[in-house]
Design a protein around this motif. Sequence first.
Motif, short mmCIF file in Angstrom:
data_model
loop_
_atom_site.label_atom_id
_atom_site.label_comp_id
_atom_site.label_asym_id
_atom_site.label_seq_id
_atom_site.Cartn_x
_atom_site.Cartn_y
_atom_site.Cartn_z
N TRP A 106 -6.60 6.27 -2.25
CA TRP A 106 -5.58 5.89 -3.25
C TRP A 106 -4.19 6.10 -2.65
N SER A 162 0.17 3.59 -10.91
CA SER A 162 -0.73 2.65 -10.24
C SER A 162 -0.69 1.25 -10.83
N PRO A 215 -7.16 6.19 -11.31
CA PRO A 215 -6.56 6.79 -10.12
C PRO A 215 -6.55 8.31 -10.24
N HIS A 238 -1.33 3.27 -2.00
CA HIS A 238 0.07 3.35 -2.44
C HIS A 238 1.02 3.26 -1.25
#
Length: 356
Positions: free
Chosen positions: A135, A172, A164, A139
């Motif tokens: 994750w 997110s 997330p 990002h």
Amino acid sequence: MWQLKYAITCVLLINLVFITYLLLYTKTIVKDHTGMFGNKNLFIPWNEPNHELVEGKASCQKRLLLFGMKQHWKEFCKFPQMPQFNQLVQFPRTFDCSNLSCSVNLTYSESIKDIRGADMVLFTDVYQWLTPDMWAWAHGNRSETQPWVLISLDSPLYASGLTPPEKFYDTSFNWIASYKSDSDVSLPFGYYEPFLQDKPLDMDLKSFVQNKTRLIAWMSSNCETLQWDRLRLVNELNEIIHVDMYGKCGEKEVPWNDRKVINSLLGNHKFYLSFENSCCDDYISEKFWRALDIGMVPIVVGASLEQYTKFAPPGSFIHVEQFPSLAALSVHITISLQTTRRNTWNIADGGKREEL
Ligand SMILES: *[C@@H]1O[C@H](CO)[C@@H](O)[C@H](O)[C@H]1NC(C)=O
Ligand SMILES: *[C@@H]1O[C@H](CO)[C@@H](O)[C@H](O)[C@H]1NC(C)=O
Ligand SMILES: *[C@@H]1O[C@H](CO)[C@@H](O)[C@H](O)[C@H]1NC(C)=O
Ligand SMILES: *[C@@H]1O[C@H](CO)[C@@H](O)[C@H](O)[C@H]1NC(C)=O
């Protein structure tokens, strides 16, 4: 009188992409209404590029990345029995929306680095393989103006991979497309519309009723459910009133990808146990709409009685909540057999139907 509109799930997959494309052109501030990711303002501004419309030809291209997909989707859409869906899992592919000036190039990837540079990323049922580290990488590869969209028709219980880690809860997803009616893009499994005028019945009602030689059907390939013991309820009901159980957890396996076989197998039943795997707000899955489409009265467990009343055609179902016990439900089913004529539904061509 009403007509039924519902689609099987693969069709929804393509609708999602189109709808998401339309979202590219929205400039409204979008909030997380679902509360699934914290009740926060999730908008990241999208700057629509200035582009000139080239006659007959898209002047620009948007790159959409479909990120993560349950393997069974990819396999499902490839079945030779369903050739109409094969192209949905062919990537990359481009398509145009008639009144939009940009064409869409849709790619699929499970590789995080491919997030870089996409105009929009659609997270579809990212299963459990996205670790907290991944994750963070996702990002890291995201540009400031890149909207992320959560697309799921599963209940949150069955789409936990889309949640997330806490650190990214509020940052997110810009938009959520789901079955929930308060989603940014609401995608109900089905809905109905009343006919504007009375329509004469164009089927043989007598034959329809005569064909209903069996009582209650249940079909499922998932015997284990996370939230409640569905199989146990079916078994308990079956001890009081006979239920024909099909599918993996029933007595008879059916080729789940063969619509014709399923329709003819289920079609001679009067009732269908439309027991959802999750009792969640608005979660009325294709099970329910298919039962109506095949001409069975769904007996439902899932969303509340109030919600079924809101979304389903009037008088089209029996909700287990309406009865104090399974015995009382069974009595009701038995009594309603005497009034079958009034309670049957007509399947006319093209999925149109009428209340009798
Ligand atoms: C495209 O056409 C549809 C149907 O006429 C309309 O609802 C939609 O707003 C149009 N989209 C754009 C971006 O003009
Ligand atoms: C769509 O995008 C992919 C990956 O970026 C690229 O390989 C492909 O050539 C593109 N297709 C078209 C028609 O632009
Ligand atoms: C981009 O993704 C890759 C994994 O594909 C990862 O190794 C890299 O650290 C990510 N970039 C950033 C800035 O997080
Ligand atoms: C009833 O079953 C027969 C034989 O399978 C079929 O030909 C007929 O179309 C069915 N009637 C209706 C109304 O579905």
